[in-house]
Design a protein around this motif. Sequence first.
Motif, PDB file in Angstrom:
ATOM      1  N   LEU A   1       7.946   4.179  -0.156  1.00  0.00           N
ATOM      2  CA  LEU A   1       7.840   2.720   0.627  1.00  0.00           C
ATOM      3  C   LEU A   1       6.702   2.046  -0.097  1.00  0.00           C
ATOM      4  O   LEU A   1       6.666   0.881  -0.131  1.00  0.00           O
ATOM      5  N   THR A   2       5.545   2.875  -0.628  1.00  0.00           N
ATOM      6  CA  THR A   2       4.523   1.998  -1.185  1.00  0.00           C
ATOM      7  C   THR A   2       5.033   1.281  -2.610  1.00  0.00           C
ATOM      8  O   THR A   2       4.915   0.139  -2.685  1.00  0.00           O
ATOM      9  N   LYS A   3       5.847   1.907  -3.315  1.00  0.00           N
ATOM     10  CA  LYS A   3       6.692   1.284  -4.477  1.00  0.00           C
ATOM     11  C   LYS A   3       7.446   0.120  -3.907  1.00  0.00           C
ATOM     12  O   LYS A   3       7.598  -1.079  -4.667  1.00  0.00           O
ATOM     13  N   ILE A   4       8.133   0.364  -2.902  1.00  0.00           N
ATOM     14  CA  ILE A   4       9.042  -0.923  -2.277  1.00  0.00           C
ATOM     15  C   ILE A   4       8.078  -2.119  -2.259  1.00  0.00           C
ATOM     16  O   ILE A   4       8.519  -3.189  -2.519  1.00  0.00           O
ATOM     17  N   ILE A   5       7.176  -1.707  -1.527  1.00  0.00           N
ATOM     18  CA  ILE A   5       6.125  -2.886  -0.924  1.00  0.00           C
ATOM     19  C   ILE A   5       5.560  -3.527  -2.186  1.00  0.00           C
ATOM     20  O   ILE A   5       5.433  -4.702  -2.263  1.00  0.00           O
ATOM     21  N   GLU A   6       5.226  -2.493  -3.344  1.00  0.00           N
ATOM     22  CA  GLU A   6       4.373  -3.236  -4.425  1.00  0.00           C
ATOM     23  C   GLU A   6       5.572  -3.970  -5.176  1.00  0.00           C
ATOM     24  O   GLU A   6       5.367  -5.028  -5.817  1.00  0.00           O
ATOM     25  N   ALA A   7       7.035  -3.538  -5.263  1.00  0.00           N
ATOM     26  CA  ALA A   7       7.575  -4.348  -6.174  1.00  0.00           C
ATOM     27  C   ALA A   7       8.098  -5.633  -5.067  1.00  0.00           C
ATOM     28  O   ALA A   7       8.662  -6.535  -5.909  1.00  0.00           O
ATOM     29  N   CYS A   8       7.634  -5.641  -4.044  1.00  0.00           N
ATOM     30  CA  CYS A   8       7.725  -6.919  -3.303  1.00  0.00           C
ATOM     31  C   CYS A   8       6.479  -7.919  -3.661  1.00  0.00           C
ATOM     32  O   CYS A   8       6.079  -9.009  -2.972  1.00  0.00           O
ATOM     33  N   THR A   9       5.684  -7.602  -4.679  1.00  0.00           N
ATOM     34  CA  THR A   9       4.179  -8.045  -5.124  1.00  0.00           C
ATOM     35  C   THR A   9       3.382  -8.143  -3.937  1.00  0.00           C
ATOM     36  O   THR A   9       2.391  -8.649  -3.829  1.00  0.00           O
ATOM     37  N   LEU A  10       3.469  -7.056  -2.837  1.00  0.00           N
ATOM     38  CA  LEU A  10       2.381  -7.011  -1.786  1.00  0.00           C
ATOM     39  C   LEU A  10       1.803  -5.733  -2.021  1.00  0.00           C
ATOM     40  O   LEU A  10       2.142  -4.681  -2.830  1.00  0.00           O
ATOM     41  N   SER A  11       0.882  -5.448  -1.195  1.00  0.00           N
ATOM     42  CA  SER A  11       0.124  -4.101  -1.237  1.00  0.00           C
ATOM     43  C   SER A  11       0.318  -3.500   0.128  1.00  0.00           C
ATOM     44  O   SER A  11       0.374  -4.462   1.185  1.00  0.00           O
ATOM     45  N   ARG A  12      -0.166  -2.279   0.364  1.00  0.00           N
ATOM     46  CA  ARG A  12      -0.171  -1.715   1.904  1.00  0.00           C
ATOM     47  C   ARG A  12      -1.095  -2.503   2.597  1.00  0.00           C
ATOM     48  O   ARG A  12      -1.133  -2.496   4.001  1.00  0.00           O
ATOM     49  N   ASN A  13      -2.134  -2.874   2.088  1.00  0.00           N
ATOM     50  CA  ASN A  13      -3.366  -3.754   2.713  1.00  0.00           C
ATOM     51  C   ASN A  13      -2.876  -4.987   3.254  1.00  0.00           C
ATOM     52  O   ASN A  13      -3.479  -5.780   4.122  1.00  0.00           O
ATOM     53  N   ASP A  14      -1.699  -5.681   2.846  1.00  0.00           N
ATOM     54  CA  ASP A  14      -1.334  -6.957   3.203  1.00  0.00           C
ATOM     55  C   ASP A  14      -0.471  -6.892   4.401  1.00  0.00           C
ATOM     56  O   ASP A  14      -0.279  -7.805   5.135  1.00  0.00           O
ATOM     57  N   VAL A  15       0.289  -5.644   4.673  1.00  0.00           N
ATOM     58  CA  VAL A  15       1.297  -5.463   5.506  1.00  0.00           C
ATOM     59  C   VAL A  15       0.590  -4.626   6.609  1.00  0.00           C
ATOM     60  O   VAL A  15      -0.418  -3.952   6.432  1.00  0.00           O
ATOM     61  N   TYR A  16       1.279  -4.435   7.774  1.00  0.00           N
ATOM     62  CA  TYR A  16       0.839  -3.138   8.740  1.00  0.00           C
ATOM     63  C   TYR A  16       2.135  -2.255   9.058  1.00  0.00           C
ATOM     64  O   TYR A  16       3.294  -2.679   8.994  1.00  0.00           O
ATOM     65  N   ILE A  17       1.841  -1.036   8.740  1.00  0.00           N
ATOM     66  CA  ILE A  17       2.902   0.126   8.822  1.00  0.00           C
ATOM     67  C   ILE A  17       2.484   1.005  10.025  1.00  0.00           C
ATOM     68  O   ILE A  17       1.458   1.547  10.294  1.00  0.00           O
ATOM     69  N   LEU A  18       3.743   1.105  10.946  1.00  0.00           N
ATOM     70  CA  LEU A  18       3.462   1.728  12.025  1.00  0.00           C
ATOM     71  C   LEU A  18       4.999   2.605  12.266  1.00  0.00           C
ATOM     72  O   LEU A  18       5.954   2.343  11.500  1.00  0.00           O
ATOM     73  N   ASN A  19       5.014   3.288  13.489  1.00  0.00           N
ATOM     74  CA  ASN A  19       6.254   4.140  13.870  1.00  0.00           C
ATOM     75  C   ASN A  19       6.637   3.779  15.102  1.00  0.00           C
ATOM     76  O   ASN A  19       5.808   3.737  16.237  1.00  0.00           O
ATOM     77  N   ILE A  20       7.815   4.362  15.650  1.00  0.00           N
ATOM     78  CA  ILE A  20       8.330   4.220  16.838  1.00  0.00           C
ATOM     79  C   ILE A  20       7.635   5.200  17.724  1.00  0.00           C
ATOM     80  O   ILE A  20       6.919   5.156  18.843  1.00  0.00           O
ATOM     81  N   LEU A  21       7.267   6.473  17.078  1.00  0.00           N
ATOM     82  CA  LEU A  21       6.482   7.530  17.927  1.00  0.00           C
ATOM     83  C   LEU A  21       5.269   7.827  17.155  1.00  0.00           C
ATOM     84  O   LEU A  21       5.192   7.851  15.836  1.00  0.00           O
ATOM     85  N   LYS A  22       4.087   7.874  17.914  1.00  0.00           N
ATOM     86  CA  LYS A  22       2.983   8.241  17.146  1.00  0.00           C
ATOM     87  C   LYS A  22       2.480   9.688  17.033  1.00  0.00           C
ATOM     88  O   LYS A  22       1.495   9.990  16.521  1.00  0.00           O
ATOM     89  N   CYS A  23       3.491  10.668  17.454  1.00  0.00           N
ATOM     90  CA  CYS A  23       3.335  11.892  17.106  1.00  0.00           C
ATOM     91  C   CYS A  23       4.544  12.486  16.404  1.00  0.00           C
ATOM     92  O   CYS A  23       5.569  12.138  16.575  1.00  0.00           O
TER      93      CYS A  23
END
Length: 257
Positions: free
Chosen positions: A132-154
């Motif tokens: 996923l990090t590679k996909i984000i970076e291929a979009c010229t973004l970084s993980r710090n530019d976006v927010y990443i979360l999940n349906i479940l927190k556990c």
Amino acid sequence: MTKDTSEDPLGRMVLQELKSLERAGVTHLARGRREPSLDCPTPRDPTETTTSNPSDTDMAISSDRAAKQTQLDLIQKQVAGCPRCAELARTRTQTVFGMGNPDARLVFLGEAPGADEDAQGIPFVGRAGQLLTKIIEACTLSRNDVYILNILKCRPPGNRNPLPDEAANCREYLDGQLAIIRPEFIVCLGAVAAQNLLETDASIGRLRGKFHLFNGIRVLCTYHPAYLLRNPPAKRQVWDDMQLLMHEMGIELPEKR
Ligand code: URA
């Protein structure tokens, strides 16, 4: 001295909550604070902020970001001690709330933490997360530019799919996070994220490749990076989806990849 909490579920939850707060940078707790409610914040009135010069604009942006982070921290505190799904609360090492820019235009939504995420308390840090990090970076973004979360927190034991009751229990937290961040775009990674967010049982193959709407937010569904690890040719379709997304976001991609 660390107390043995293996026979004490309440103590275990308190410890999990304290660890999560520590990771969030909280070093002191006030006595007798009430639990925050998950009421959605009132939408910001864009005319409220006067932006007469660039430094005012910068201040407004940073204070908005800080305010959003403060609101997210309150939900994170609630999530850290959440007892709603008895099995998940008993088996998790810790909750995995989400991470990134609280003022992000773009949110990536996954399914649930796996073993690596459960161990580190951070979403998408295992093999799928690295992709996923590679996909984000291929979009010229970084993980710090976006927010990443999940349906479940556990983490569901054995990485099984989330049960409908578990997704329903966690939904209030997800809705709270999205109401605070107010992104323009959400990318649902895989069928579990897409079907839960959009409340549909359509397949990911049918959902991908076009935009859907969720509370005024444009939603693009694509394959989960874990699926791409098992089926690399599907990377082509994910890249098509990301190009569509970048075009709609007005982000120019380099000519040759
Ligand atoms: N898979 C997910 O859906 N989410 C994570 O955080 C990690 C793997």
